[in-house]
Design an enzyme around this catalytic site. Structure first.
Site, short mmCIF file in Angstrom:
data_model
loop_
_atom_site.label_atom_id
_atom_site.label_comp_id
_atom_site.label_asym_id
_atom_site.label_seq_id
_atom_site.Cartn_x
_atom_site.Cartn_y
_atom_site.Cartn_z
N GLU A 233 0.89 -1.18 0.00
CA GLU A 233 0.00 0.00 0.00
C GLU A 233 0.91 1.21 0.00
OE1 GLU A 233 -3.13 -0.44 -0.26
OE2 GLU A 233 -3.56 -2.42 0.53
N CYS A 267 -1.98 9.24 2.19
CA CYS A 267 -1.68 8.66 0.88
C CYS A 267 -2.75 9.05 -0.14
CB CYS A 267 -1.58 7.15 0.99
SG CYS A 267 -2.99 6.43 1.87
#
Ligand code: NDP
Length: 498
Positions: A233, A267
């Site tokens: 991720e 993110c």
């Protein structure tokens, strides 16, 4: 010892003992033993045990939120909503759904082979010991969800938090120690990735990593030595595209929250804002005015909107990227510097106008409170600009025409596309989370998250009493068998495919 510093006040708030590298082998050995016991317990029993974390957390809502706030620099209210609530909500979802997703055996149809009394069932088995490596920005909710999914699936976990957030890592360990699960099923280790990283990967059966793309690539390279599965991720440069028919007032507030929440260290933050030329001036003017109204201060003070960045290196890095943007011809509309009134690592909420999608400031992830804005006049053009980026985590399309929004969404190459929303889909436990391109590999959350921490086991059961047709000898009788197979194969030709 690893020291934990409050990035807003620069005070020392605690320390934890570093895990010696030579202890890792023993830690994995214990994890492996615990996993064997755990995997024998039924899924529903596992779920009944794991859901108890919600009871433990419910007695410490404020304490955990404050700890996250002190260690990361975000307002406690934000820590509660985006991290503590997120853990309770997702754990509840996983508790309720794990048996449906992973339980039981699924029989599959084998077509012709069934006429020979052959049967196949597929079930999902745990992988073994999962190594969860966490980032600093959401140190509670990100690894917690990955740990919960791993455990419910029957794995044990070795967890390494970021060295910036060791106290939150310690809290996670403490929570799992308060529930009735085998000893050593969850073990947290402390230390830098450069020291612990390689052995952590070498001993693991699976690695779930959340962090930067550069580190993710290193982890994948290391995993190749042992063919250890990795889920990555990684970074992002999420785009928000606003068409003129959108609910503009809501979109402006969404953009402000989407870029400045967690001081931009997200993110999935809105990092690129593409505004249609018809609304460009109005939108930007209002966004700048509303950004001026944000209160940046020590996050535990009342009504603070934007807190501190994690450390000086990150802050300097963000500032350098902004400076490079100016050198490239970008124009600062607000912010663009360290907050001179606060001694902690505060970077002012920053909005920058860019004039070319190829500019470095538009292309590269700037992990801080920095928004880059561009103008567009054509749908195809803006889709191309959004996709012309190395990252593919999330994006959003703003329009009141939902059919049009969905069509645009289908053209965008990111793991999630929101129509009229930003950032928040990480909170959805039911839907897959993960990116394309340099944003990563694999998916967490929901059904695919459970699949990511299990392996399919195919069991084939044969009840046929006679020798199989295709076994030796390949004599004259075999010619007849081949003819029969040819007849069957001919019957599989589809003349008018539907
Ligand atoms: P880093 O990549 O710097 O670190 C992440 C974790 O990896 C830390 O625990 C770190 O340990 C560890 N690590 C570092 N080097 C190694 C190594 N060689 N082997 C194994 N582990 C290692 O990321 P940040 O913590 O700075 O997080 C920010 C980044 O994470 C951003 O790029 C952001 O976009 C991304 N991110 C992605 C998310 C997603 O869901 N896609 C969610 C959240 C963040 P230590 O720091 O202790 O050395």
């Amino acid at each position: 010892m690893i020291k934990s510093i409050n990035p807003a006040t620069l005070e020392l708030i605690g320390e934890v003992e570093e895990t010696p590298v030579d202890k890792l082998e023993e830690i994995y050995k214990k994890a492996r033993e615990a996993q064997k016991k755990w995997a024998k317990i039924s899924i529903s029993e596992r779920a009944q045990k794991i859901i108890k974390v919600n009871e433990v957390i419910s007695t410490q809502f404020d304490e955990i939120s404050l700890l996250i706030s002190n260690e990361v620099g975000k307002p406690p209210a934000e820590a509660f909503v985006s991290e503590v609530y997120g853990v309770a909500d997702s754990t509840f979802y996983y508790y309720n759904n794990v048996a449906d997703i992973l339980g039981g055996e699924k029989e599959v149809s084998l077509g012709f082979y069934e006429s020979l009394d052959k049967h196949s069932i597929i079930m999902r088995k745990p992988i073994g010991v999962v190594c969860v490596i966490g980032p600093y920005n959401y140190p509670f909710t990100i690894p917690f969800q990955q740990i919960v999914q791993s455990l419910l699936a029957g794995n044990s976990v070795v967890f390494k938090p970021s060295s910036e957030t060791v106290l939150v890592g310690q809290k996670i360990q403490e929570i799992f120690e308060k529930i009735d699960i085998p000893k050593d099923l969850v073990q947290t280790v402390f230390g830098s990735g450069s020291k612990l990283g390689n052995p952590l990967i070498d001993f693991a059966d699976k690695v779930i990593f959340t962090g930067s793309t550069a580190t993710g690539k290193r982890i994948m390279q290391r995993g190749a030595n042992t063919l250890t599965e990795v889920s990555l991720e990684l970074g992002g440069k999420s785009a928000m595209v606003v068409f003129p028919d959108a609910n503009i007032e809501r979109a402006i507030l969404a953009a402000r929250w989407g870029v400045f929440t967690n001081a931009g260290q997200v993110c999935a933050s809105v990092k690129r804002l593409y505004l249609h030329e018809e609304i460009y001036d109005y939108f930007l003017e209002r966004l700048v005015i509303l950004t001026k109204e944000l209160k940046q201060d020590i996050p535990t003070k009342p009504n603070v909107d934007v807190g501190a960045m994690i450390n000086k290196e990150q802050l300097d890095w963000v500032h350098k990227a902004v400076q490079e943007g100016i050198d490239e011809g970008a124009k600062i509309l607000i912010g663009g510097k360290r907050n001179p009134n606060l001694k902690g690592y505060f970077y002012e909420p920053t909005i920058i106008e860019a004039n070319d999608n190829k500019m470095k400031i538009v292309q590269e992830e700037i992990f801080g409170p920095v928004l880059v804005v561009l103008k567009f006049d054509d749908t195809e053009n803006v889709i191309n600009m959004v996709n012309d980026n190395q990252y593919g985590l999330t994006s959003s399309v703003w329009t009141n025409n939902i059919d049009f929004g969905k069509k645009v969404a289908e053209e965008i190459d990111t793991g999630s596309v929101m129509v009229n929303e930003v950032v928040y889909t990480f909170a959805l436990a039911a839907t897959p989370w993960g990116g394309t391109k340099n944003s990563g590999i694999g998916r967490s959350h929901g059904k695919l998250g459970f699949y990511d921490v299990t392996r399919p086991l195919h069991i084939n059961i044969d009840k046929y009493k006679e020798p199989d047709l295709w076994w030796m000898p390949y004599d004259e009788d075999y010619d007849e068998i081949i003819e029969n197979f040819k007849n069957i194969a001919s019957s599989l030709v589809v003349k008018n495919p539907k």
